[in-house]
Design an enzyme around this catalytic site. Structure first.
Site, short mmCIF file in Angstrom:
data_model
loop_
_atom_site.label_atom_id
_atom_site.label_comp_id
_atom_site.label_asym_id
_atom_site.label_seq_id
_atom_site.Cartn_x
_atom_site.Cartn_y
_atom_site.Cartn_z
CG ASP A 49 23.02 14.92 -4.23
OD1 ASP A 49 22.10 14.31 -4.47
OD2 ASP A 49 22.76 16.33 -3.57
CB ALA A 134 11.63 27.99 -5.64
CB SER A 138 15.68 28.90 0.62
OG SER A 138 15.06 27.85 0.81
CG ASP A 183 21.76 21.56 -2.32
OD1 ASP A 183 21.25 21.56 -3.59
OD2 ASP A 183 20.16 21.33 -2.04
C1 GLA Z 1 18.23 18.35 -3.24
C2 GLA Z 1 19.19 17.48 -2.30
C3 GLA Z 1 20.47 17.92 -2.96
C4 GLA Z 1 19.97 16.74 -4.43
C5 GLA Z 1 18.87 17.17 -4.86
C6 GLA Z 1 18.77 17.05 -5.78
O1 GLA Z 1 18.66 19.51 -3.72
O2 GLA Z 1 19.03 19.03 -1.21
O3 GLA Z 1 21.37 17.07 -2.28
O4 GLA Z 1 20.09 15.93 -3.79
O5 GLA Z 1 17.12 17.68 -4.09
O6 GLA Z 1 19.58 16.84 -7.31
#
Ligand code: GLA
Length: 395
Positions: A49, A134, A138, A183
């Site tokens: 991302d 995890a 969250s 996320d």
């Molecule tokens: C975490 C970060 C995301 C992404 C993932 C790995 O969840 O918050 O932005 O980079 O790691 O894909």
């Protein structure tokens, strides 16, 4: 959030009733709004991302809930049932005070304020069943819950993409983790029954249905990572350095043949990091196609390849994650499995045949325990819609 190592999802009705009842007993009246903000699991497309590439996550049936009403003045008063703690802060010049669940609320208020939104204070009660640390996001679930709460009480329009950008800003600048947009965006814009292919450069989103007869299993190794100040930020810096050395804006702009031709400009580690991003972007696009074609085998194979790439090239797996992936991959009914999220602990995601899914979880739990002596927490997740709010009464 908010239940360290939570087991079974408690369900929407259970969580909703719990925060509403706790609100009544704390504030002596009914709440005016009820916010639900889901966690997420990423099927494929890891660390792509912030390299402006592709991801394929889904929002899940575990969430953070807030029951709230407007509070006169400029204060936010929030009680977390899971941490058995109540906190208050002012919207006038909120200040960082160490770590804790309330910093996510403050950081979100700060980011919305910085974007020019005039916020109203609120009082509320929070609870949830997204396990912490995890890899199920969250923290973004909490930030997007806070954003939804603030927009509701302040009478602001809800634009999931704008709010995801502001939640990311809160995470980057207030909490101090250089994470990407995946996320908060999937938490804001998830669609029931579907994962979503997100182009993290244009933010274009395309829903991708789960192949018929399959379910998604989340296999929590019960080992935890600490994102802040950790190797996550280091990986991001390595990717940016690789992009600079290759003369592109982001690793999204590099193909496998570019890397073969110009990879000598990079250090050994730089080349491996870049190779993961380049191959992971290709796998993610192919995975979305496989989903559209209902091809569980092809999707599963890509998930397995993704894990190998994170283990060997991006170097973000751990012995516990590798053990869980191997246990899942060698159990009947599994199409594919990989670690999910930032890495260094947390969960594995597996695509599993619907019919023997429960037996699959039992078998994986046993073999993981035999191998590591660790007790895991294993569950099935449904793809859910993104953040929602219900108006319970007028104020
Ligand atoms: C975490 C970060 C995301 C992404 C993932 C790995 O969840 O918050 O932005 O980079 O790691 O894909």
């Amino acid at each position: 959030m908010l239940v360290p190592g939570a087991g079974a999802a408690q369900g929407a009705a259970w969580n909703a009733e719990k925060v509403v009842a706790a609100f009544r007993s704390r504030f002596g009246t009914d709440p005016a709004w009820l916010v639900r903000s889901p966690g997420r699991v990423n099927l494929i497309g890891e660390h792509t991302d912030y390299n402006e590439g592709f991801v394929l996550p889904m929002a899940i049936d575990r969430a953070v809930w807030i029951a709230l009403r407007v509070r006169n003045g400029r204060d936010v008063v929030a009680a977390s049932l899971d941490f058995a703690e109540e906190k208050a802060f002012s919207l006038d010049g909120p200040r960082r005070e160490g770590k804790g669940w309330w910093e996510y609320l403050k950081g979100t208020a700060w980011a919305l304020g910085e974007a020019g939104h005039r916020l109203v204070g609120w009082e509320g009660v929070l609870a949830g069943d997204v396990p912490i640390g995890a890899g199920l996001s969250s923290s973004a679930a909490l930030e997007m819950a806070a954003a939804r709460a603030f927009t509701a009480v302040s009478g602001l329009p809800w634009d999931p993409v704008e709010m995801a950008r502001l939640a990311r800003r809160a995470e980057n600048e207030w909490v101090g983790v250089g994470c990407g947009i995946m996320d908060p965006l999937i938490i804001g814009a998830g669609r029931e029954g579907h994962a979503t292919l997100i182009d993290c450069r244009s933010l274009e989103m395309r829903p991708a249905p789960l192949p018929r007869g399959t379910v998604v299993a989340v296999l929590d190794t019960s080992t935890r990572r600490e994102l802040t100040g950790s190797a996550y930020n280091e990986r991001r810096a390595q990717c940016e350095e690789a992009a600079r050395a290759l003369g592109v804006k982001a690793l999204r702009d590099v193909t496998s043949s570019d890397l073969e031709a110009r990879g000598r400009a990079l250090s050994g580690a730089g080349r491996r990091r870049a190779r993961h991003i380049v191959t992971e972007n290709a796998r993610t696009l192919e995975a979305a196609e496989a989903m559209r074609a209902g091809d569980a085998r092809r999707l599963g194979r890509l998930m397995n390849e993704s894990h190998a790439s994170m283990r060997d090239d991006f170097e973000i797996s751990t012995p516990a994650l590798d053990a869980m992936v191997e246990c899942a991959q060698s159990t009947g009914g599994c199409y594919g499995a990989r670690m999910t999220g930032g890495g260094f602990g947390g969960c594995v995601v597996a695509l599993v045949d619907e019919a023997p899914a429960r037996a699959f979880l039992d078998a994986v739990g046993r073999s993981y325990h035999e191998r590591t002596r660790l007790t895991s927490s294993l569950y099935l997740c449904r793809p859910e819609s993104g953040v929602s709010v219900v108006r319970l009464r007028a104020e």
